[in-house]
Design a protein around this motif. Sequence first.
Motif, PDB file in Angstrom:
ATOM      1  N   ARG A 108     -18.824 -27.421   5.620  1.00  0.00           N
ATOM      2  CA  ARG A 108     -18.177 -27.429   6.932  1.00  0.00           C
ATOM      3  C   ARG A 108     -18.107 -28.841   7.488  1.00  0.00           C
ATOM      4  NH1 ARG A 108     -16.574 -24.747   9.865  1.00  0.00           N
ATOM      5  NH2 ARG A 108     -16.253 -22.543  10.140  1.00  0.00           N
ATOM      6  N   ASN A 114     -20.510 -33.410  13.172  1.00  0.00           N
ATOM      7  CA  ASN A 114     -20.197 -32.219  13.954  1.00  0.00           C
ATOM      8  C   ASN A 114     -21.066 -32.163  15.202  1.00  0.00           C
ATOM      9  OD1 ASN A 114     -18.398 -31.535  11.974  1.00  0.00           O
ATOM     10  ND2 ASN A 114     -19.635 -29.903  11.075  1.00  0.00           N
ATOM     11  N   ALA A 117     -20.090 -34.701  17.732  1.00  0.00           N
ATOM     12  CA  ALA A 117     -18.786 -34.418  18.348  1.00  0.00           C
ATOM     13  C   ALA A 117     -18.922 -33.503  19.556  1.00  0.00           C
ATOM     14  CB  ALA A 117     -17.849 -33.781  17.326  1.00  0.00           C
ATOM     15  N   GLN A 118     -19.994 -32.740  19.622  1.00  0.00           N
ATOM     16  CA  GLN A 118     -20.152 -31.818  20.746  1.00  0.00           C
ATOM     17  C   GLN A 118     -21.312 -32.198  21.639  1.00  0.00           C
ATOM     18  OE1 GLN A 118     -21.259 -27.807  19.015  1.00  0.00           O
ATOM     19  NE2 GLN A 118     -20.924 -28.923  17.113  1.00  0.00           N
ATOM     20  N   HIS A 120     -23.228 -34.620  23.394  1.00  0.00           N
ATOM     21  CA  HIS A 120     -23.138 -36.033  23.754  1.00  0.00           C
ATOM     22  C   HIS A 120     -24.499 -36.623  24.104  1.00  0.00           C
ATOM     23  CE1 HIS A 120     -18.674 -35.255  24.992  1.00  0.00           C
ATOM     24  NE2 HIS A 120     -18.864 -35.189  23.697  1.00  0.00           N
ATOM     25  N   GLY A 164     -13.922 -40.488   5.566  1.00  0.00           N
ATOM     26  CA  GLY A 164     -12.554 -39.987   5.604  1.00  0.00           C
ATOM     27  C   GLY A 164     -12.347 -38.862   4.607  1.00  0.00           C
ATOM     28  N   VAL A 167     -13.970 -35.766   6.060  1.00  0.00           N
ATOM     29  CA  VAL A 167     -13.150 -35.182   7.132  1.00  0.00           C
ATOM     30  C   VAL A 167     -11.948 -34.442   6.550  1.00  0.00           C
ATOM     31  CG1 VAL A 167     -11.515 -35.776   8.956  1.00  0.00           C
ATOM     32  CG2 VAL A 167     -13.818 -36.734   8.989  1.00  0.00           C
ATOM     33  N   HIS A 171     -11.420 -30.466   7.006  1.00  0.00           N
ATOM     34  CA  HIS A 171     -10.450 -30.007   7.998  1.00  0.00           C
ATOM     35  C   HIS A 171      -9.015 -29.923   7.483  1.00  0.00           C
ATOM     36  CE1 HIS A 171     -13.501 -30.163  11.103  1.00  0.00           C
ATOM     37  NE2 HIS A 171     -13.804 -31.397  10.750  1.00  0.00           N
ATOM     38  N   HIS A 172      -8.796 -30.334   6.250  1.00  0.00           N
ATOM     39  CA  HIS A 172      -7.424 -30.294   5.749  1.00  0.00           C
ATOM     40  C   HIS A 172      -7.353 -29.602   4.403  1.00  0.00           C
ATOM     41  CE1 HIS A 172      -3.376 -32.140   4.701  1.00  0.00           C
ATOM     42  NE2 HIS A 172      -3.173 -31.629   5.886  1.00  0.00           N
TER      43      HIS A 172
ATOM     44  N   GLY B  30     -16.358 -32.834  26.210  1.00  0.00           N
ATOM     45  CA  GLY B  30     -16.429 -31.855  25.124  1.00  0.00           C
ATOM     46  C   GLY B  30     -15.957 -30.504  25.616  1.00  0.00           C
ATOM     47  N   ASP B  32     -16.971 -27.473  25.245  1.00  0.00           N
ATOM     48  CA  ASP B  32     -17.975 -26.575  25.797  1.00  0.00           C
ATOM     49  C   ASP B  32     -18.940 -27.320  26.705  1.00  0.00           C
ATOM     50  OD1 ASP B  32     -16.877 -24.472  24.432  1.00  0.00           O
ATOM     51  OD2 ASP B  32     -18.193 -24.696  22.694  1.00  0.00           O
ATOM     52  N   ARG B 108     -13.399 -41.522  22.117  1.00  0.00           N
ATOM     53  CA  ARG B 108     -14.510 -40.649  21.698  1.00  0.00           C
ATOM     54  C   ARG B 108     -14.206 -40.002  20.361  1.00  0.00           C
ATOM     55  NH1 ARG B 108     -18.280 -39.160  23.123  1.00  0.00           N
ATOM     56  NH2 ARG B 108     -19.590 -39.313  24.940  1.00  0.00           N
ATOM     57  N   LEU B 113     -10.311 -33.252  15.810  1.00  0.00           N
ATOM     58  CA  LEU B 113     -11.470 -33.099  14.921  1.00  0.00           C
ATOM     59  C   LEU B 113     -12.703 -32.692  15.715  1.00  0.00           C
ATOM     60  CD1 LEU B 113     -11.159 -36.036  12.375  1.00  0.00           C
ATOM     61  CD2 LEU B 113     -10.402 -33.663  12.189  1.00  0.00           C
ATOM     62  N   ASN B 114     -12.886 -33.282  16.875  1.00  0.00           N
ATOM     63  CA  ASN B 114     -14.022 -32.885  17.715  1.00  0.00           C
ATOM     64  C   ASN B 114     -13.950 -31.407  18.046  1.00  0.00           C
ATOM     65  OD1 ASN B 114     -14.811 -35.534  17.698  1.00  0.00           O
ATOM     66  ND2 ASN B 114     -14.157 -35.993  19.775  1.00  0.00           N
ATOM     67  N   ALA B 116     -12.341 -29.035  16.385  1.00  0.00           N
ATOM     68  CA  ALA B 116     -12.538 -28.222  15.183  1.00  0.00           C
ATOM     69  C   ALA B 116     -14.004 -28.200  14.768  1.00  0.00           C
ATOM     70  CB  ALA B 116     -11.671 -28.749  14.044  1.00  0.00           C
ATOM     71  N   ALA B 117     -14.737 -29.258  15.100  1.00  0.00           N
ATOM     72  CA  ALA B 117     -16.146 -29.333  14.717  1.00  0.00           C
ATOM     73  C   ALA B 117     -16.989 -28.322  15.482  1.00  0.00           C
ATOM     74  CB  ALA B 117     -16.681 -30.740  14.950  1.00  0.00           C
ATOM     75  N   GLN B 118     -16.531 -27.886  16.627  1.00  0.00           N
ATOM     76  CA  GLN B 118     -17.329 -26.938  17.402  1.00  0.00           C
ATOM     77  C   GLN B 118     -16.654 -25.576  17.506  1.00  0.00           C
ATOM     78  OE1 GLN B 118     -17.414 -28.496  21.649  1.00  0.00           O
ATOM     79  NE2 GLN B 118     -16.398 -30.195  20.651  1.00  0.00           N
ATOM     80  N   HIS B 120     -14.903 -22.866  16.060  1.00  0.00           N
ATOM     81  CA  HIS B 120     -14.521 -22.403  14.732  1.00  0.00           C
ATOM     82  C   HIS B 120     -13.369 -21.418  14.795  1.00  0.00           C
ATOM     83  CE1 HIS B 120     -18.863 -23.422  13.287  1.00  0.00           C
ATOM     84  NE2 HIS B 120     -18.150 -24.472  13.565  1.00  0.00           N
ATOM     85  N   ARG B 125      -8.431 -24.510  14.652  1.00  0.00           N
ATOM     86  CA  ARG B 125      -8.440 -25.059  13.289  1.00  0.00           C
ATOM     87  C   ARG B 125      -7.010 -25.286  12.803  1.00  0.00           C
ATOM     88  NH1 ARG B 125     -13.064 -25.380  10.691  1.00  0.00           N
ATOM     89  NH2 ARG B 125     -11.978 -25.569   8.708  1.00  0.00           N
ATOM     90  N   VAL B 129      -5.278 -28.754  11.431  1.00  0.00           N
ATOM     91  CA  VAL B 129      -4.630 -28.886  10.125  1.00  0.00           C
ATOM     92  C   VAL B 129      -3.213 -29.448  10.296  1.00  0.00           C
ATOM     93  CG1 VAL B 129      -3.726 -27.621   8.147  1.00  0.00           C
ATOM     94  CG2 VAL B 129      -5.986 -27.068   9.049  1.00  0.00           C
ATOM     95  N   LEU B 132      -3.317 -33.150  11.015  1.00  0.00           N
ATOM     96  CA  LEU B 132      -3.507 -33.965   9.819  1.00  0.00           C
ATOM     97  C   LEU B 132      -2.253 -33.940   8.944  1.00  0.00           C
ATOM     98  CD1 LEU B 132      -7.228 -33.117   8.982  1.00  0.00           C
ATOM     99  CD2 LEU B 132      -6.291 -35.098  10.172  1.00  0.00           C
ATOM    100  N   ASP B 133      -1.554 -32.809   8.941  1.00  0.00           N
ATOM    101  CA  ASP B 133      -0.278 -32.748   8.232  1.00  0.00           C
ATOM    102  C   ASP B 133       0.662 -33.843   8.735  1.00  0.00           C
ATOM    103  OD1 ASP B 133      -0.853 -30.637   6.562  1.00  0.00           O
ATOM    104  OD2 ASP B 133      -0.025 -29.106   7.889  1.00  0.00           O
ATOM    105  N   GLU B 163      -8.688 -41.606   9.007  1.00  0.00           N
ATOM    106  CA  GLU B 163      -9.712 -40.732   9.585  1.00  0.00           C
ATOM    107  C   GLU B 163     -11.101 -41.340   9.455  1.00  0.00           C
ATOM    108  OE1 GLU B 163      -9.075 -38.235  11.424  1.00  0.00           O
ATOM    109  OE2 GLU B 163      -6.925 -38.428  11.047  1.00  0.00           O
ATOM    110  N   VAL B 167     -13.647 -42.172  12.491  1.00  0.00           N
ATOM    111  CA  VAL B 167     -15.018 -41.665  12.531  1.00  0.00           C
ATOM    112  C   VAL B 167     -16.011 -42.813  12.698  1.00  0.00           C
ATOM    113  CG1 VAL B 167     -16.850 -40.695  11.077  1.00  0.00           C
ATOM    114  CG2 VAL B 167     -14.654 -39.508  11.285  1.00  0.00           C
TER     115      VAL B 167
END
Lengths: 199, 199
Positions: A108, A114, A117-118, A120, A164, A167, A171-172, B30, B32, B108, B113-114, B116-118, B120, B125, B129, B132-133, B163, B167
Amino acid sequence: MPVAKGSTIDPARTRATIVEAATAVLYERGLDGIGVAELCTRIGVSKETLYRHFGTKEGLVEVMLRQRSERVTQWLTAAVEAAGDDPRDQLAAVFDALQLWYDDPVFRGCAMLNAAAQHHVEPVRTITVRHLDGYLELLTGIAEGAGAANPPVLGRQLLMLVEGATVVAAHHDSVGAGEHARQAALILLSAASAASPCG
Amino acid sequence: MPVAKGSTIDPARTRATIVEAATAVLYERGLDGIGVAELCTRIGVSKETLYRHFGTKEGLVEVMLRQRSERVTQWLTAAVEAAGDDPRDQLAAVFDALQLWYDDPVFRGCAMLNAAAQHHVEPVRTITVRHLDGYLELLTGIAEGAGAANPPVLGRQLLMLVEGATVVAAHHDSVGAGEHARQAALILLSAASAASPCG
DNA sequence: CCGAGATCGAACCGATCGGTATGATCAGAC
DNA sequence: GTCTGATCATACCGATCGGTTCGATCTCGG
């Protein structure tokens, strides 16, 4: 079956078991994606025990992140050492190891990133910085071994490729992420090691 | 002073204002990290209005992430187009633009990505994606323009650098991250464009 | 000038959050 | 056998969560 009843010889064992199980659950669900009550149920431990060992949920998170960071870094370091003395082999070993991780069904992304990212909060951010410090040290070492013109810069560029690739895999698309990153890394290594192109 | 009282001509304006303000606050704290009540206070809008426009907090998050993804991608695309026809200049422009972002005090990391990291959840998501596409498409286009041997692979490697640089800049050290990534990207571009080294 | 509807502020809802307290159980040390 | 202490299950706490409802206010279109 979990942990054991009563004072089964070893409080330290209980603590270790909690960290172990919590690592998996919190990685899968996200730090804030599961409450302490459900977490304890999944682990198979009572809230009272968890709080006696770690004080707060944050405390557990910090302990587990530190352990995970250490383990991952040691795992990568071991892969490098097992690859022999050729810096190119060492670098390739890093990305081969990463691809194994990417292919794991539970993959994941980087748990430390991760978390950062949440949460802080400062302690978590510090753990993440230290974690990246460890990666950077490993990669810079390889750059030095290869006789790169500027090992710190090459090390940092390799760190960017590692993160990279992680990531992108998370995520991709994980297919071939490690391989493609490895190819790129080897090109950078070659370019940085040759005093002049085709020298 | 915020949004305006009563039906000030334009519900659409209210909606846009909410998205705009929520983007900044949720990026800083963030997804949440702040409740709907405090979020509404910071934005200067009532909960009733927010929920009438977006249904749920998740709904607001999705709208704002989609908008942010589009804007960032368009911003990078514009930077590439402004750089002229030389693929090397285009690629350099990408990382120069990124460095400007990294230097912003509110930087930040990548919001998608931030998120998506929390979160789910599936919709988030998916947005990530797609995001990134978009990056991949842009970078693969540059790789094609440069006559790379394998544009999809080079594009993906460049995506990893983008990416990875983001990061590293967000979680380790932003100083020079864009520049170092740019150097690496140009090396990869050269290596992939030359049929043989020093050709 | 009046009605439709967008907004606000505040009260309110049930659920869940992190964390604490209690009372019983059980293993090992002595 | 008894004491210590690690553990469990459960109930409980206040706070906060996402979300709803309501009455008042204000703007605009007709």
